[in-house]
Write a protein that holds these residues in place. Structure first.
Motif, PDB file in Angstrom:
ATOM      1  N   UNK A 235       0.914  -1.165   0.073  1.00 45.19           N
ATOM      2  CA  UNK A 235      -0.052  -0.402   0.723  1.00 45.19           C
ATOM      3  C   UNK A 235       1.116   1.581   0.016  1.00 45.19           C
ATOM      4  N   UNK A 236       0.660   1.984  -1.328  1.00 40.99           N
ATOM      5  CA  UNK A 236       2.145   3.559  -0.857  1.00 40.99           C
ATOM      6  C   UNK A 236       1.087   4.466  -1.016  1.00 40.99           C
ATOM      7  N   UNK A 237      -0.654   4.711  -0.982  1.00 37.79           N
ATOM      8  CA  UNK A 237      -0.811   5.206  -0.122  1.00 37.79           C
ATOM      9  C   UNK A 237      -2.762   4.682   0.160  1.00 37.79           C
TER      10      UNK A 237
ATOM     11  N   UNK B 122      -8.057  17.505   0.201  1.00 35.72           N
ATOM     12  CA  UNK B 122      -7.272  17.244   1.545  1.00 35.72           C
ATOM     13  C   UNK B 122      -6.113  15.514   0.815  1.00 35.72           C
ATOM     14  N   UNK B 123      -5.201  16.503   0.761  1.00 38.39           N
ATOM     15  CA  UNK B 123      -4.093  15.148  -0.190  1.00 38.39           C
ATOM     16  C   UNK B 123      -3.220  16.087   0.956  1.00 38.39           C
ATOM     17  N   UNK B 124      -3.070  14.551   1.864  1.00 43.97           N
ATOM     18  CA  UNK B 124      -0.998  14.717   2.858  1.00 43.97           C
ATOM     19  C   UNK B 124      -0.312  13.441   2.237  1.00 43.97           C
TER      20      UNK B 124
ATOM     21  N   UNK C 143       1.421  11.311   0.427  1.00 47.34           N
ATOM     22  CA  UNK C 143       0.512   9.665  -0.859  1.00 47.34           C
ATOM     23  C   UNK C 143      -0.820   9.233   0.059  1.00 47.34           C
ATOM     24  N   UNK C 144      -1.404  10.157   1.071  1.00 50.87           N
ATOM     25  CA  UNK C 144      -1.831   9.839   1.867  1.00 50.87           C
ATOM     26  C   UNK C 144      -3.225  11.127   1.497  1.00 50.87           C
ATOM     27  N   UNK C 145      -4.716  10.627   1.638  1.00 52.54           N
ATOM     28  CA  UNK C 145      -5.661  11.321   1.582  1.00 52.54           C
ATOM     29  C   UNK C 145      -6.777  11.094   2.450  1.00 52.54           C
ATOM     30  N   UNK C 146      -7.187  12.518   2.578  1.00 52.54           N
ATOM     31  CA  UNK C 146      -8.052  12.659   3.496  1.00 52.54           C
ATOM     32  C   UNK C 146      -9.529  13.516   3.441  1.00 52.54           C
ATOM     33  N   UNK C 147     -11.046  12.390   3.765  1.00 49.02           N
ATOM     34  CA  UNK C 147     -12.425  11.977   3.005  1.00 49.02           C
ATOM     35  C   UNK C 147     -13.314  13.015   4.840  1.00 49.02           C
ATOM     36  N   UNK C 148     -12.443  12.759   6.084  1.00 45.47           N
ATOM     37  CA  UNK C 148     -13.464  13.244   6.532  1.00 45.47           C
ATOM     38  C   UNK C 148     -14.261  14.667   6.518  1.00 45.47           C
TER      39      UNK C 148
END
Lengths: 88, 395
Positions: B188-190, B237-239, B241-246
């Motif tokens: 899992x990269x992101x 909201x990109x952090x 390699x990750x993302x946040x949706x809430x």
């Protein structure tokens, strides 16, 4: 921890083999935590096999949920057996 | 350039990354047939898959599925979903066998193994399907193969599109991950650091009263296509390699509750008040924002891995706008996008059969006592024994 709330369910199966298979399937899933305890056994009665489940819980609500879930899952086992048992 | 999944038997030859099948009793047979049972969310599906040795192909013989649709404004809860699966799984097995082997009095005689979803997903629904799988295994005296749901999506995608080693974007109601293969694991990269993108879309659909039939995501997609839909700026909201949706969900829910105008009002000219927005505006803006975030983290993984191919899997992968946006980025990089339609993007039994048959062919059977299901099962926890074990090379 004491488990003062208990229930016993007896299900009659046409033969020992099917009852044993049902136990093999159902005993894989453990109840989460140790507030509910389940024990399976087979009681032989003349020409039929009785699958016995004894459930014990620390609270009445947990026993109700465990009993209800048990019936839900055993019905899947029974429906599968009715539809696909090669012997029948 | 976009490559789409084809119908009919899929040749495994494009999958150059896959190891040759080991010599064994199983693999000496001309034909291998497996059943796959899936039910981790609100879809319950049973698939029959056949491998033919002479031309090295995998073919889906049948793939019936039933979806539990919650009433408008509600989501699907574990108890009702489990009851739904319990009510339908046995009939689906029967249907799958009949469609796969019509006019055959004993179709189950063809089945060599039963594959089922071990996880991740919802406990009760997973257990309902696993119980059926275990019972069949004992009745027919065939082995069980436990499958990771995410790996099922990936292997189905690889076979159906012929993409041997793509960067995978796995997007569904329960999962949002960017995955790349390395050394017998799907790494899992992101990923999302809170909720999945599908969950964000589904919950938003409830707030604006969109139907859950056929799925909330589909209805958002249609709403977003309406003429005159305007872009409303939303948080992005990109952090890394990750993302946040809430946070975005909270924001768009608030907009819906405070500034939404009904269609009737807008026809009366009340849309002149620039403070008002329509459902279409919000659906369009939400999709553009969320999908752009996904394209960004996918591109980052492609650059990191030196990969040119992207495969989108999971229910949200059906979304044409997402496919188009991803396609633009991929083309700019001179690469290929691999996409599928709703038959294979959305949870189905055949994808479990696909990942399962690979494991089966490599001798990875699951003992009865190990067939418990689990809500948490990371994509990288499953050992991908059917692919090459290669060391990472820096270019």
């Amino acid at each position: 921890m004491s488990h003062p709330y208990a229930a016993r369910i007896d299900l009659t199966f046409p033969d020992n083999e099917l009852a044993e298979k049902a136990i093999q399937v159902l005993q894989v899933d453990k109840e989460p935590g140790d507030r509910v305890v389940k024990a399976f056994s087979i009681v032989q009665e003349e020409s039929v096999a009785v699958l016995r489940v004894e459930l014990k819980a620390t609270e009445a609500k947990m026993l109700r949920v465990a009993v209800s879930s048990f019936y839900d899952f055993v019905q899947v086992v029974l429906k599968t057996m009715q539809e696909f048992d090669p012997a029948s | 350039m976009t490559s789409r999944a084809t119908d009919g038997p899929c040749s495994a030859k494009p999958l150059v990354d896959n190891l040759p099948l080991p010599e064994s009793t199983i693999n000496s047979k001309e034909t291998t047939v497996v059943l796959g049972i899936e039910g981790s969310a609100n879809k319950v599906g049973v698939g029959v898959l056949r491998y033919q040795k002479n031309n090295h192909t995998y073919e889906i013989l049948s793939n019936p599925r039933k979806t539990f649709i919650a009433p408008t404004g509600q989501g699907f809860l574990p108890r009702e979903t489990a009851w739904h699966h319990q009510a339908h799984v046995v009939a689906l097995v029967r249907t799958a066998l009949q469609e796969a082997f019509p006019n055959d009095k004993q179709p189950e005689a063809h089945v060599d193994a039963i594959c089922f979803t071990k996880g991740p997903g919802m406990g009760g629904p997973l257990q309902s399907c696993a119980v059926c799988a275990r019972t069949l295994s004992l009745l027919w005296k065939v082995p069980l193969v436990a499958v990771n749901h995410c790996v099922g999506h990936i292997e189905m995608g690889r076979l159906a599109t012929g993409a041997s080693n793509p960067v995978v974007l796995y997007v569904s109601g329960g999962n949002t991950q960017v995955i790349a293969y390395q050394d017998q694991r799907y790494r899992i990269f992101g990923e999302t650091i809170d909720i999945a993108i599908g969950n964000c879309l589904d919950r938003f659909a409830r707030v604006i009263g969109l139907s859950n039939d056929p799925s909330p995501g589909y209805n958002i997609e249609q709403e977003a296509k309406k003429e005159g839909a305007q872009y409303v700026e939303l948080p992005y909201v990109v952090k890394g390699m990750d993302v946040s949706f809430s946070g975005i969900l909270t924001h768009v829910e608030t907009l819906a509750k405070t500034r939404l105008v009904q269609e009737e009002d807008s026809k009366n000219g009340e849309k002149d008040n620039s403070n008002k927005i329509t459902k279409a505006d919000l659906c369009y803006s939400l999709q553009e924002t969320l999908f752009a975030m996904l394209v960004e983290i996918t591109e980052r993984a492609m650059a990191h891995c030196g990969q040119n191919q992207v495969l989108i899997v999971g229910g949200v992968g059906c979304n044409k706008r997402l496919q188009d946006m991803m396609s633009i980025m991929v083309s700019e990089r001179g690469g290929t996008l691999c996409a599928m339609d709703h038959r294979y993007c959305i949870d189905n039994g055949a994808m479990i059969a696909q990942a399962g048959v690979f494991a089966f062919q490599f001798g990875e059977l699951t003992k009865m006592e190990d067939t418990w299901v689990t809500q948490r099962y990371r994509t990288d926890q499953s050992k991908i024994v059917w692919r090459r074990s290669a060391q990472w090379k820096h270019t």
